[in-house]
Design a protein around this motif. Structure first.
Motif: not given
Length: 470
Positions: A220-233
């Protein structure tokens, strides 16, 4: 001509004071009065838009006049005519400026006899709040693409702006576009992330539209999302989903996964990596980074033969930002003793993890029994947030960038529409009575037939994406 203008200005100056209502001289004691929205005893930031309110319909019978006196702790005062009270923005800012509270007194007139009703306070916190809120505004249905969009709202006033909607993908029926799963790194508007589904969709991440495909062609392809606090990942759960619609009253919808896994996207290198350290023999979803960026928290459940038996526990696993991979053994953080864990979010100081807890599954926005819980990551204390929960669904929460405010979605007003509520959080994990997102008119929430999903604080105005190549 100048003389005529001067006379008019003077006349207006003389007449204006007569337009300001005066408080009655003699009053009797009246009972407590219900207002809508319920802003009594709430705590707000000094930057918030006016808390417009009205006397509840059932309280108005027999009263031909209403007044409200707003007395600020800074010495400013304001008297308004009701039963609908709309507060001038400039006067409201004066009331809030340097004040620790505003005392509101209501007066009603019944057959020429004035009653003074018990005071209530609106408390003003010195802690600032991020000035913008981003959310997906949507009809609570499944075919209204044209009415769906990602919006942001200036919390200091009532300005709302569309960030991305159906018309941004051409507007034609064949280009019907679902936009969801917006996310930010520490409330930074430049880090806007969102999924754009449909014929010409993709994922807006790192300032451009990309096609994120699972390295496993059958996955399956990506759905629910969360970014690292520094935005790198960016951490995703990739899921194959099945839905059930109930005909009985109560919880109308259930969502379950047939297959799921966790993927992490390296923004700079544009690489989407599977995470073999996370056990995919179980159902896994909703990964989130801690502020230090060295652990990923996620929900995990054993596969069951019935949706009602699927309960997610909370785990965490170490993360290496050099390889972009999770590693080592996962650690159990919250078990399923009290229910199923969903939507974990960690405070910016790394101290607290808030999550929603429902009877089963993870789509708690449709579970009336869903409540918000708080895990102290230092002491291990885990408790239901009785001070902010209601008898209806609570879900989809986020922390402000300074960790002193939390916004969440709740259906407490009518059981049908998800609306945004805000609460103050102190350093000890205590929360104040939530207040409904202020609107220009007190009955806005009753007349506005939209749900406000996934509300997230943003530190400044969001620029509309300019590089969506459709």
């Amino acid at each position: 001509m100048r003389s005529f203008v001067s006379i008019c200005v003077l006349a207006l100056a003389l007449v204006a004071p007569a337009c300001v209502p005066s408080l009655p001289g003699r009053t009797a004691v009246g009972p407590a009065v219900t207002i809508s929205p319920d802003y009594a005893s709430v705590t707000v930031p000094a930057e918030i838009a006016p808390l417009n309110f009205e006397i509840a319909a059932q309280e108005r019978s027999g009263c031909d006049k209403w007044l409200a006196s707003l007395q600020s702790g800074n010495g400013e005062a304001l008297v308004l005519k009701g039963p609908v009270f709309r507060i001038n923005e400039t006067r409201w800012k004066r009331l809030l400026n340097g004040a620790d509270s505003i005392v509101v007194t209501l007066y009603s007139c019944q057959d020429g006899r004035w009653l003074r009703h018990p005071d209530f306070a609106i408390y003003v916190s010195p802690d600032p709040m991020d000035p913008y809120l981003c959310y997906r505004r949507i009809f609570p249905g499944y075919g209204a693409y044209r009415a769906m969009g990602i919006y942001h709202r200036d919390l200091r006033n009532f300005d709302e702006e569309l960030i991305f909607g159906h018309e941004d993908a051409g507007g034609a029926r064949e280009n019907a576009t679902c936009v969801n799963c917006h996310s930010f790194a520490s409330g930074d508007p430049a880090s806007l992330h969102l999924h754009i589904r449909g014929k010409r969709g993709g994922t807006y991440v790192g300032g451009k539209l990309v096609q994120l495909k699972n390295p496993d062609p059958n996955g399956p392809n990506p759905t629910y999302v969360n970014q690292s606090f520094d935005g790198r990942f960016v951490a995703y759960s990739a899921q194959k989903v099945k839905q059930w619609f109930h005909s009985a009253p109560g919880d109308l919808l259930e969502v379950a996964d047939i297959r799921s896994e966790i993927l992490i996207y390296d923004v700079a290198n544009e690489v989407l990596r599977p995470q073999p350290a996370v056990d995919t023999s179980k159902l896994v979803l909703m990964p989130v980074f801690n502020p230090a960026g060295d652990r990923v928290y996620y929900c995990s459940a054993e596969r069951r033969d019935s949706v009602g038996k699927v309960k997610y526990a909370l785990y965490s696993v170490a993360f290496d930002d050099r390889s972009g991979l999770c590693h080592g053994e996962s650690r159990l953080e919250v078990d399923t003793t009290y229910g199923s864990v969903s939507f974990p979010r960690i405070s910016p100081d790394g101290r607290y993890l808030m999550y929603s807890l429902g009877p089963c599954g993870y789509f708690h926005i449709w579970h009336r029994a869903s409540d918000l819980w708080l895990l102290d990551l230092v002491t291990g204390e885990n408790r239901a947030l009785a001070e902010i929960n209601s008898p209806d669904s609570e879900s989809c929460h986020s922390w402000s960038s300074n960790g002193r405010w939390v916004v969440f979605g709740s259906r407490r007003s009518d059981g049908l529409y998800t609306r945004a509520y805000i609460t103050h959080a102190d350093s000890l994990g205590r929360f104040t009575k939530p207040f409904l997102l202020p609107q220009a008119t007190p009955d806005h929430s009753l007349l506005d037939l939209f749900s406000y999903n996934l509300p997230e604080f943003v530190r400044s105005r969001i620029d509309k994406p300019a590089s969506l190549d459709f």
